[in-house]
Design an enzyme around this catalytic site. Structure first.
Site, short mmCIF file in Angstrom:
data_model
loop_
_atom_site.label_atom_id
_atom_site.label_comp_id
_atom_site.label_asym_id
_atom_site.label_seq_id
_atom_site.Cartn_x
_atom_site.Cartn_y
_atom_site.Cartn_z
N ASN A 194 -5.58 2.46 -4.27
CA ASN A 194 -4.74 1.82 -3.26
C ASN A 194 -4.29 0.45 -3.73
O ASN A 194 -4.86 -0.13 -4.66
CB ASN A 194 -5.50 1.71 -1.92
CG ASN A 194 -6.57 0.64 -1.93
OD1 ASN A 194 -6.58 -0.26 -1.11
ND2 ASN A 194 -7.53 0.73 -2.86
N CYS A 234 0.81 -1.22 0.00
CA CYS A 234 0.00 0.00 0.00
C CYS A 234 0.84 1.27 0.00
O CYS A 234 0.59 2.21 -0.77
CB CYS A 234 -0.97 -0.01 1.18
SG CYS A 234 -0.22 0.10 2.82
N HIS A 266 -2.71 0.99 6.80
CA HIS A 266 -3.01 1.00 5.37
C HIS A 266 -3.18 2.44 4.91
O HIS A 266 -3.68 3.29 5.65
CB HIS A 266 -4.29 0.21 5.07
CG HIS A 266 -4.58 0.08 3.61
ND1 HIS A 266 -3.87 -0.77 2.78
CD2 HIS A 266 -5.50 0.71 2.82
CE1 HIS A 266 -4.35 -0.66 1.54
NE2 HIS A 266 -5.33 0.23 1.55
#
Length: 200
Positions: A169, A106, A157
């Site tokens: 993402n 990520c 994240h």
């Protein structure tokens, strides 16, 4: 003598190119590569040419020196080029700790997108959480970094808000980088921690 002559010819060519202050786009070029080759950021190159996104065409002449054109904010500021940059890296395979070679996680995905915009951000989600300035979820704009707690242990994240209630993402569940809903997705909405603004 041949070496000296070659050197002088090359220097003369480079000198005339620098004096001309222009560059003609060739196959395989990106704004990022052209900017790096001329000692500037992608954002500076866009300002210099009044570009509103990162799309360029073979044969297009770009100004690579001088004063930026007064055409308003560049796409990176308004967020238009953020979606373009984010889309360029969609579909990359997800692998924890990966930083390239066809795979990202990520935070390396967000770092890659921002690098393409000529902006350096930290490598990890935790490091990116400490950069820029906080922004309310009600005031999100394209290019804002959005953060989530998926492990129960703080920020774990990060994605990039690309407008329209969506974020780009690198998603470990789907195993690839993608654009998906943000707050209309119960999983992300319930784990949302906040956003940081890096782009001015």
């Amino acid at each position: 003598m041949n070496v000296l002559r070659s050197f002088l010819l090359t220097a003369a060519f480079l000198g005339s190119t620098a004096l001309a202050g222009s560059y003609t786009v060739r196959g395989g070029d990106t704004l990022y590569r052209i900017a790096q080759a001329h000692g500037m950021s992608t954002q500076q190159l866009m300002e210099l040419n009044g570009l509103q996104n990162t799309n360029i065409e073979v044969g297009q002449a770009l100004t690579v020196s001088g004063t930026p054109k007064a055409s308003g904010p560049v796409a990176a500021s308004g967020g238009v080029s953020v979606r373009t940059a984010a889309s360029r890296y969609l579909g990359l395979r997800y692998r924890l700790g990966a930083t390239g070679g066809g795979a990202v996680d990520c935070s390396s995905y967000t770092q890659l997108v921002f690098r393409n915009l000529g902006i350096s951000i930290p490598r990890t989600a935790a490091g990116q959480w400490r950069t820029g300035s906080p922004v309310s979820s009600r005031n999100l704009r394209e290019g804002d970094l959005v953060f989530f707690n998926t492990t129960g242990r703080g920020v774990s994240h990060v994605g990039i808000y690309v407008g329209g209630g969506q974020m780009a993402n690198a998603n470990s569940y789907y195993g690839r980088s993608m654009i998906e809903p943000l707050f209309s997705n119960p999983y992300w909405a319930s784990r949302y921690m906040g956003a940081r603004r890096v782009l001015r």
